[in-house]
Design a protein around this motif. Sequence first.
Motif, PDB file in Angstrom:
ATOM      1  N   GLY A   1      21.038  28.956   9.782  1.00 20.18           N
ATOM      2  CA  GLY A   1      22.198  29.146  10.505  1.00 20.18           C
ATOM      3  C   GLY A   1      23.364  28.732   9.788  1.00 20.18           C
TER       4      GLY A   1
ATOM      5  N   GLY B  51      20.876  26.524  25.565  1.00 20.79           N
ATOM      6  CA  GLY B  51      21.603  27.408  24.715  1.00 20.79           C
ATOM      7  C   GLY B  51      21.272  26.677  23.337  1.00 20.79           C
ATOM      8  N   THR B  52      22.084  27.257  22.447  1.00 23.36           N
ATOM      9  CA  THR B  52      21.882  27.133  20.919  1.00 23.36           C
ATOM     10  C   THR B  52      22.443  25.546  20.770  1.00 23.36           C
ATOM     11  OG1 THR B  52      22.082  29.359  20.525  1.00 23.36           O
ATOM     12  CG2 THR B  52      22.178  27.454  18.608  1.00 23.36           C
TER      13      THR B  52
ATOM     14  N   TYR C  70      24.257  22.908  18.283  1.00 25.85           N
ATOM     15  CA  TYR C  70      25.135  22.654  17.203  1.00 25.85           C
ATOM     16  C   TYR C  70      25.587  21.187  17.131  1.00 25.85           C
ATOM     17  CZ  TYR C  70      25.934  27.658  17.985  1.00 25.85           C
ATOM     18  OH  TYR C  70      25.852  29.035  18.146  1.00 25.85           O
TER      19      TYR C  70
ATOM     20  N   ARG D  61      24.155  24.836  12.972  1.00 20.58           N
ATOM     21  CA  ARG D  61      23.253  25.260  14.153  1.00 20.58           C
ATOM     22  C   ARG D  61      21.779  24.606  13.739  1.00 20.58           C
ATOM     23  NH1 ARG D  61      19.238  29.244  15.258  1.00 20.58           N
ATOM     24  NH2 ARG D  61      19.666  30.380  13.125  1.00 20.58           N
TER      25      ARG D  61
ATOM     26  N   PRO E  38      18.157  24.314  14.916  1.00 22.47           N
ATOM     27  CA  PRO E  38      16.900  25.201  15.453  1.00 22.47           C
ATOM     28  C   PRO E  38      16.024  24.325  16.353  1.00 22.47           C
ATOM     29  CG  PRO E  38      16.484  25.057  13.066  1.00 22.47           C
ATOM     30  CD  PRO E  38      17.761  24.551  13.513  1.00 22.47           C
ATOM     31  N   TRP E  39      15.626  24.955  17.479  1.00 18.51           N
ATOM     32  CA  TRP E  39      14.971  24.006  18.433  1.00 18.51           C
ATOM     33  C   TRP E  39      13.473  23.855  18.005  1.00 18.51           C
ATOM     34  CZ3 TRP E  39      10.720  25.402  21.603  1.00 18.51           C
ATOM     35  CH2 TRP E  39      10.239  24.475  22.447  1.00 18.51           C
TER      36      TRP E  39
END
Length: 605
Positions: free
Chosen positions: A11, A91-92, A94, A103, A105-106
Motif C-alpha cells: 500500500g 472497508g480498507t 488507513y 494502508r 492490510p487486514w
Amino acid sequence: MALLLSSAAGGAATGAPGPSAPPVVAPTQSPDYPRQSSASAAPPQVAAVGTTAGGDGSSGPRIASTVPNPVADRDRGERVTVVLPGTPPSGTVYLTDGQATVRIPWREGGRVVVTPDPDAVDASAVAAGTLSTRDVDGDAAPRVVDASGLALANDGERLELRVGNRTVDVLRYADAPEGERLVVPAPTRSGTRSPAETGGGDVTWVPVGLDPRPVVATGAAPVTTFVLPDAPDPPVATLRAADRRILLAGYTFGSERVADALVDADRRGVDVRVLVEGGPVGGMTARQARLLDRLAAAGVEVRAVGGERARVEFHHPKYAVVDGRALVLTENWKPAGTGGRDSRGWGVRVDSEAFAAELAAVFDHDAGWHDAVPWERFRAGRSFASEPTANGSFAGDRDPERLRAESVRLLTAPGNAGDALAAELDGATRRVAVLQPTLGGPDQRLVRAAVAAARRGVEVRILLSSAWYAVDDNRKLAERLNARADREDLPLTVRLARGGDRFGKVHAKGLLVDDTVVVGSVNWNDNSLSDNREVAVALDGPPAGYFADAFAADWRRGATPGRSDGLPLSLVGAAAVAAVGALAVARRTVSFADGEGERFEEWRT
C-alpha cells in the motif's frame, strides 16, 4: 510533519481519503497521572476519540498505543500499534496524519505494529525469544508492518484511523516523553473508553515495556487467611509444598527459612524464580546479598529490578505463585515480615489455578524485560548495607482460617489499583476500615474518598502506625482528621496502633469495605499508586469477616489523638528516646520521604 508510510502489502502513501476527523476531546486530568521522563511538572497533553467501526466498542479497528520518542539515536524504533478486528472490516483500513496516508492490510486481524525500523521491532525475533515480547507494546509476536517513511514528531502529532472514508479512531499527543509509550484504553461495549474497565480511563504515558492491566476477576475460590506475627507458617509451608513452580516476588529478601524452602524446592526439580527490587531505599543489605548469592549458586533464577530505564520506581509487591496457588502478602520475605518477628501484617493464600495464572502473568511481565537484571550481573562491583535482623517475640493468638471467597480480584499498580480502591470506597454503604503504616496526607485521593464515605454516613475507622519513625507525622494527621470529623459530626475516627505484646509496628496495607477486604502491598500515597509495582487481592464474603475481627482487636488497643484517649506526648518522647541508637539513621532516612507521607522505613520494610 507529514506521515509518509508504505505498508508491507504494497500500500503506497496517498492523499488521505474522505472527510476530516471529528473533534478531539481532551481527557480529565487525573491526580494520579503516571510519572514522566520530562522535567516539566505538567503531564503531556493527550486526547483520544474511540468511535469504533462495529459500533459495539469491540469489533472495530482502533489505535492501541504509540512510541514517538524512543531512547535511541534518531528515534529508531518509533511505532504505532493498531488493533484490527477478527473479522474483515467493511472497508480498507488507513492510518493518516491528515497529510499522508498508509494502508494497513487486514489479513487475520490482531495487533499490527507500524514502524520504520522492523529490525528494531521484529515479530520473528520476538517469537524466537531474542527480543522481549514487551518490546512490541506487550504483545506476543504481533505482525510488524515496514513503514519506511514513518517519522512521528516528538513535539506533537495527530493520528487518525479510518475504515474507507469513515473515521473510527483519533489519537493526538504533545511533547512525547523520551522512552515512554502512550497507551489508549480498550473501548467498552458502548464504544467509550471506561476507567472502571481499564483502570485508567484516559490515554496515559507509561514507560516502554510496562503493560498496565485491568482488574481481573477470577471467580470464587477457597482461601486461607492469616495475620502476622501470629501465624508465620502459611507462607513457608506453601513454598515447601511446591511440586512444579515457585515465582516469588518481593521488595526485599532476608529470610533464611524462605531461602531454605526455595533451595529445597529447586533440588526437587521445581522451577524456582525470584524477583526483587534492586535499589531499595537505604540500599540492599549484606544479608540479602548473601541469601541471593546462595539461591543463584543453587540454580535458582534470581533477578533484580532497577536501572536508569526501569519501568517502575520501586518493585514493591510481596507475593508468590506456587503451582496453582498464590500467596498475596503485606509483608516482605524477611524475619520482621513473614518471619513473624515484628510487623503486623495480613496475608492470603488463594487456591485458584485461574488466579495463580493471572499473577504468574504479572511476574512474567516484570521479569521479562531488560530492567530485570540477572543477579550475578547485577551484584558485580556493588557494596551492601548492614542492618540488624528483627528477633522479636509476640503473644499473638489469631490462627489461620480456611474460608471460601465469593469473588477474587487481582489489583495491580501502575494501572488499576488506585481506581479500584477509590471505587470500593465510593461504593461503601456500612463500614470502612483502613490499616496502613502512614497516609499520603489529608488530600490524598483515597483519604478524600474515605472522608466522602463518612459524609454519606458510613462508619470509617483508620488505624496507623505508632512506630518511632512515623508516630509524629501520624499523630498530627490523625489530630487533623479527627478535628474535621468533630467539626462536621462525621462517623470517622483515626487512631494510632499500640502493639504491646502483640506486634512491633504496623506494616500491613489492608482495607475493609462492607463485605470486601483488600490485602496487598499498596500504600495510601500517590507514589505507590502511580509509580511503584504493587499487587493486591480483593476478596468478597467470609474473608472480610476474618480480617474485620483482626482489625477490631488492634483497634481496641489503639489511641485516638485529639480525643480523650489520645496518644500521650510522653509516649512519643519515650519512643524517640528508645530509638536514640538509630537516630543518625532516622535523620538520613527522613530525607527520602516522597512528600506524600511515604517514609524510608516503609519502603525499606
